[in-house]
Enzyme design. Structure first.
Site, PDB file in Angstrom:
ATOM      1  N   ASP A 119       0.827  -1.210   0.000  1.00 10.58           N
ATOM      2  CA  ASP A 119       0.000   0.000   0.000  1.00 10.58           C
ATOM      3  C   ASP A 119       0.857   1.254   0.000  1.00 10.58           C
ATOM      4  O   ASP A 119       1.829   1.357   0.760  1.00 10.58           O
ATOM      5  CB  ASP A 119      -0.853   0.047   1.284  1.00 10.58           C
ATOM      6  CG  ASP A 119      -2.286  -0.403   1.075  1.00 10.58           C
ATOM      7  OD1 ASP A 119      -2.707  -0.577  -0.085  1.00 10.58           O
ATOM      8  OD2 ASP A 119      -2.979  -0.587   2.095  1.00 10.58           O
ATOM      9  N   GLU A 144     -13.587  -1.675  -2.186  1.00  9.42           N
ATOM     10  CA  GLU A 144     -13.874  -1.881  -0.766  1.00  9.42           C
ATOM     11  C   GLU A 144     -15.245  -1.312  -0.430  1.00  9.42           C
ATOM     12  O   GLU A 144     -15.533  -0.140  -0.729  1.00  9.42           O
ATOM     13  CB  GLU A 144     -12.787  -1.206   0.096  1.00  9.42           C
ATOM     14  CG  GLU A 144     -13.080  -1.300   1.589  1.00  9.42           C
ATOM     15  CD  GLU A 144     -11.894  -0.932   2.481  1.00  9.42           C
ATOM     16  OE1 GLU A 144     -10.757  -0.835   1.982  1.00  9.42           O
ATOM     17  OE2 GLU A 144     -12.124  -0.751   3.692  1.00  9.42           O
TER      18      GLU A 144
END
Ligand SMILES: Nc1nc(=O)c2c([nH]1)NC[C@@H]1CN(c3ccc(C(=O)N[C@@H](CCC(=O)O)C(=O)O)cc3)CN21
Ligand SMILES: CC(C)C(=O)C(=O)O
Ligand SMILES: [Mg+2]
EC number: 2.1.2.11
Length: 266
Positions: free
Chosen positions: A84, A181
């Site tokens: 990330d 998400e």
């Protein structure tokens, strides 16, 4: 385990076989995840919450991500390593390239960035320089203050259409993967069909090409209230190894996620 590449994931999407991703933050977790059938390891900035104890992912730095990527890289047995980009590390294009380079040199195979169409120029530059990207759409935890909480995204037609456009624009700019998400199941299905690149989901229903969970959540170790999309795979498994294997087979055989793990638009 044979080495997993972006090519492997593209072939799995084409054949309709689901793939799995779990987070790992250290060498032991990386070994656990990659030795038990998971194709992708995510070094998530969720480490700010589950390892460092912060109440959001905002305090995580590029140095934190580099450190954990190095740790995970040493324990990995052939999974694709995705790292990330933390909060603000991709705010400016030139800085973004240098931060991605640091994560690649720490062992990452692909970098995940939170954000929509505004990242197209960055994605294009990274792609031209040989850095593969995954673009994280929907609930982007780094912008939780703007979103007003960890809420499902893309529930109305306007925001849903904008997310579909974002997905297509980012694919055109050179993105290699997408991650959705907390979006309604129907929207995640539409986006997965609209693009040729593999799509990973968390709280996005059963129809994305891959599924991801935070390792501590699926091992039942997370304290406090857990999001709707989480399943504790330790309940019916005698070991962490068996829990990871159960997650992998449940995804491959379409038993996870079930309707109780998904969100639906009104
Ligand atoms: N342990 C852990 N697991 C995660 O999946 C995770 C982290 N930490 N930290 C970073 C982000 C934050 N995430 C979250 C956190 C909370 C919700 C949540 O409570 N969602 C509500 C949705 C409410 C609505 O309907 O809008 C839920 O009920 O699941 C979702 C994602 C996902 N990520
Ligand atoms: C929840 C996943 C997708 C993530 O971005 C993380 O673990 O940081
Ligand atoms: Mg993250």
């Amino acid at each position: 385990m044979t080495q997993i590449t972006l090519h492997t994931l593209a072939a799995l999407k084409q054949s309709g076989e689901k793939f799995t991703c779990l987070t790992a933050y250290d060498a032991t977790q990386a070994n656990l995840v990659s030795s038990n059938g998971t194709e992708v390891i995510l070094i998530g900035d969720s480490l700010g919450m589950v390892c460092q104890g912060h109440s959001s992912t905002v305090p995580v730095t590029i140095d934190d991500m580099v450190y954990h990527t190095r740790c995970v890289s040493r324990g990995n047995q052939g999974a694709l390593l995705m790292a990330d980009m933390p909060f603000m590390a991709s705010a400016m294009e030139e800085q973004s390239i240098m931060n991605c380079a640091a994560l690649m040199q720490a062992g990452a195979d692909i970098i995940k960035l939170e954000g929509g169409r505004w990242l197209c120029p960055t994605v294009k530059k990274l792609s031209e320089r040989g850095i593969p990207t995954c673009l994280h759409l929907g609930l982007t935890p780094q912008t939780v203050s703007m979103l007003g909480g960890y809420k499902v995204q893309g529930k109305d037609t306007g925001s849903a259409n904008r997310m579909i456009e974002d997905a297509c624009l980012l694919e055109q700019a050179g993105a290699n993967l997408l991650l959705l998400e907390c979006v309604p199941t129907q929207l995640a299905r539409e986006i997965t069909m609209a693009v040729n690149i593999p799509v990973i989901g968390i709280g996005a229903g059963p129809d994305t090409d891959g599924q991801v969970l935070v390792i501590y959540d699926m091992l039942g170790m997370t304290a406090g209230r857990r999001p709707r999309f989480v399943k504790n795979f330790m309940t019916d498994s005698g070991s962490p190894q068996a829990a990871v294997a159960a997650f992998v087979s449940d995804v491959k055989e379409n038993r996870f996620p079930g309707p109780e793990h998904g969100f639906y638009s009104e």
